[in-house]
Enzyme design. Structure first.
Site, PDB file in Angstrom:
ATOM      1  CG  ASP A   1       3.043  -9.070  -2.208  1.00 29.92           C
ATOM      2  OD1 ASP A   1       2.562  -7.920  -2.161  1.00 29.92           O
ATOM      3  OD2 ASP A   1       2.708  -9.914  -3.058  1.00 29.92           O
TER       4      ASP A   1
ATOM      5  CE  LYS B   1      -4.376  -6.229  -4.677  1.00 23.53           C
ATOM      6  NZ  LYS B   1      -3.173  -6.262  -5.501  1.00 23.53           N
TER       7      LYS B   1
ATOM      8  NE  ARG C   1      -5.517  -3.288 -12.506  1.00 22.23           N
ATOM      9  CZ  ARG C   1      -6.306  -3.546 -11.463  1.00 22.23           C
ATOM     10  NH1 ARG C   1      -7.218  -2.684 -11.081  1.00 22.23           N
ATOM     11  NH2 ARG C   1      -6.179  -4.680 -10.815  1.00 22.23           N
TER      12      ARG C   1
ATOM     13  CE1 TYR D   1       9.563   0.949 -24.890  1.00 20.13           C
ATOM     14  CE2 TYR D   1       8.294   1.543 -26.836  1.00 20.13           C
ATOM     15  CZ  TYR D   1       8.690   0.603 -25.900  1.00 20.13           C
ATOM     16  OH  TYR D   1       8.205  -0.670 -25.967  1.00 20.13           O
TER      17      TYR D   1
ATOM     18  CD  GLU E   1      13.657  -0.486 -23.885  1.00 22.46           C
ATOM     19  OE1 GLU E   1      14.800  -0.330 -24.352  1.00 22.46           O
ATOM     20  OE2 GLU E   1      12.834  -1.286 -24.361  1.00 22.46           O
TER      21      GLU E   1
ATOM     22  CB  THR F   1      -0.537  -3.815  -6.021  1.00 23.70           C
ATOM     23  OG1 THR F   1      -1.282  -3.869  -4.805  1.00 23.70           O
ATOM     24  CG2 THR F   1      -0.290  -5.217  -6.525  1.00 23.70           C
TER      25      THR F   1
HETATM   26  N1  PLP Z   1       0.526  -9.669  -4.359  1.00 21.24           N
HETATM   27  C1  PLP Z   1      -0.595  -9.727  -3.629  1.00 21.24           C
HETATM   28  C2  PLP Z   1      -0.500  -9.956  -2.155  1.00 21.24           C
HETATM   29  C3  PLP Z   1      -1.843  -9.550  -4.246  1.00 21.24           C
HETATM   30  O1  PLP Z   1      -2.965  -9.632  -3.536  1.00 21.24           O
HETATM   31  C4  PLP Z   1      -1.883  -9.330  -5.654  1.00 21.24           C
HETATM   32  C5  PLP Z   1      -3.154  -9.127  -6.365  1.00 21.24           C
HETATM   33  O2  PLP Z   1      -4.222  -9.208  -5.902  1.00 21.24           O
HETATM   34  C6  PLP Z   1      -0.674  -9.314  -6.360  1.00 21.24           C
HETATM   35  C7  PLP Z   1       0.501  -9.475  -5.682  1.00 21.24           C
HETATM   36  C8  PLP Z   1      -0.670  -9.190  -7.852  1.00 21.24           C
HETATM   37  O3  PLP Z   1      -0.930  -7.930  -8.280  1.00 21.24           O
HETATM   38  P1  PLP Z   1      -1.294  -7.633  -9.812  1.00 21.24           P
HETATM   39  O4  PLP Z   1      -2.673  -8.106 -10.012  1.00 21.24           O
HETATM   40  O5  PLP Z   1      -1.102  -6.156  -9.916  1.00 21.24           O
HETATM   41  O6  PLP Z   1      -0.299  -8.390 -10.641  1.00 21.24           O
END
Ligand code: PLP
Length: 431
Positions: A206, A235, A241, A51, A53, A232
């Site tokens: 994002d 990918k 993950r 842990y 935090e 993320t």
């Molecule tokens: N943002 C985008 C552009 C995504 O394509 C995804 C998932 O496919 C996410 C956020 C969410 O990611 P997670 O599944 O790790 O929560």
């Protein structure tokens, strides 16, 4: 220490089966990849026990000497992977996933019911960028914030930046969000920055899908224009993950403080240190020149599939791809994404049904999304992709044949598909 096979044969067998599935078939899900053994070793390590935090040097638990070292190393590698100056950019590597990274970002920078504009889901955007339907607010990002999505032009499939600008003048968003899950083209961050600036709004990118390509500098660079960048890590970046939030540092470290407090304690508890170790290992690989070759090959592979499919007269959103994914519009063929996804599943080809611009039902979308991140990690190249595209063509032709006799209902179609000799033969050929 009892090995998993002995301690829990059921779970062990499921993992064995999934391993076989991942490597015996063609993995074409655009949001997936095959992470390295070293990353998995770190992810499955003893660090899961701890842990921690808080942040390095300021924890709510004792015993974090090594965890502090790990998190600082991961932060340093994250900045290096994206070629960022630590005096200008900071990063939080604790988000459990992309969704929580996004919600923490909104929590950090927005007030409840502030206005956001992200790419609409049927246009290739992500749920967490404010998705709602006529009947229901679906994502927490549309429940707690007011959302007015922008869209692609249905005739071209490209983002309609002029309409976005016009709607932003009316809606006056507090945040404009770039990035998506099924947009096959690169992003014009300069145009989006102009819109955000006119509205004194934050600009967030994002880059979940394309972060490996951005790190390899084979896509436009959002860091030149954005206030905040989320991603993320699993990918095209090829890590475990999780998620990360990059923030531009301001002079009183206000944004830094708000982002860090939004991740913990506002939205999350203790960081998953095993995952942070996995991210650190993956980021070291991203800094290696071989990763740039990988990212370049991902795009070439995607374009190789697009070329074969277009050459056969099929309709692709935007008529092609300049990243890792292709969005195939099946509506002109009279097929749904569900049918094609299901036939693919029977033939060891994994992809997903996906909405295409103009779709009216999210449950029966008119397209499929194809991604090349995972197969490129298996060292496949353009010649292999041509073969993959030939398999995909066979899937569609078989689907059309089956539909002719089974009718359009999915249950009848699937019953016929399971009995089809053409599907069985395709499965053999793919294996
Ligand atoms: N943002 C985008 C552009 C995504 O394509 C995804 C998932 O496919 C996410 C956020 C969410 O990611 P997670 O599944 O790790 O929560």
């Amino acid at each position: 220490y009892t090995p998993l096979a002995e301690a829990d044969p059921e779970v062990h067998q499921i993992i064995e089966n999934e391993t076989y599935r991942q490597f015996s078939g063609l993995e074409l899900i655009a949001s997936e990849n095959l992470t390295s053994l070293a990353t998995m070793e770190a992810n499955g390590s003893i660090l899961t026990n701890k842990y921690s935090e808080g942040l390095p040097g300021a924890r709510y638990y004792g015993g974090n000497e090594y965890i502090d070292q790990l998190e600082i190393l991961c932060q340093q590698r994250a900045l290096k992977a994206f070629n960022l100056d630590p005096k200008i950019w900071g990063v939080n590597v604790q988000p459990y996933s992309g969704s929580t990274a996004n919600f923490a970002t909104f929590t950090a920078l927005l007030q409840p019911q502030d206005r956001i504009m992200g790419l609409g889901l049927p246009s290739g955007g992500h749920l967490t960028h404010g998705y709602y339907t006529a009947k229901k607010k679906i994502s927490a990002s549309s429940i707690y914030f007011q959302s007015f999505p922008y869209n692609v032009d249905p005739s071209t499939g490209y983002i309609n930046y002029d309409e976005l600008k016009k709607n932003a003048d009316l809606f006056k968003p507090r945040m404009v969000i770039c990035g998506g899950s099924a947009y096959p083209r690169d992003w014009d961050y300069a145009k989006l920055a102009e819109v955000a600036k006119t509205q004194s709004a934050y600009l967030m990118a994002d880059i979940a899908h394309i972060s490996g390509l951005v790190a390899a500098q084979v896509q436009n660079n959002p860091f030149d224009y954005c206030d905040i960048v989320t991603t993320t890590t699993h990918k095209t970046l090829r890590g475990p993950r999780a998620g990360m939030i990059f923030f531009r540092k301001d002079k009183d470290a206000e944004i830094e403080g708000r982002v860090n407090a939004a991740v913990f304690p506002a939205c999350q508890g203790g960081p998953h240190n095993n995952t942070i170790a996995g991210i650190a290992v993956a980021l070291k690989q991203v800094a290696d020149p071989a990763f740039k070759e990988y990212a370049t090959a991902v795009i070439k592979n995607s374009q190789a599939i697009a070329k074969v499919l277009s050459g056969k007269g099929y309709k692709l959103q935007t008529d092609g791809s300049e990243n890792h994914l292709i969005l195939w519009d099946l509506r002109p063929l009279g097929l749904t994404g569900s049918k094609v996804e299901n036939i693919c599943d029977l033939a060891h080809i994994t992809l997903n049904k996906n909405a295409v611009s103009g779709d009216t039902s999210a449950l029966v979308p008119g397209g499929v999304r194809i991604g090349t991140g995972a197969l490129t990690s298996r060292s496949m190249g353009e010649k292999d992709m041509e073969k993959v595209a030939e398999f995909l063509d066979r899937v569609v032709q078989i689907s059309l044949d089956i539909q002719k006799t089974s009718g359009k209902k999915l249950v009848d179609f699937m019953k016929a598909a399971r009995e089809s000799d053409a599907v069985k033969q395709l499965n053999k050929d793919v294996e």
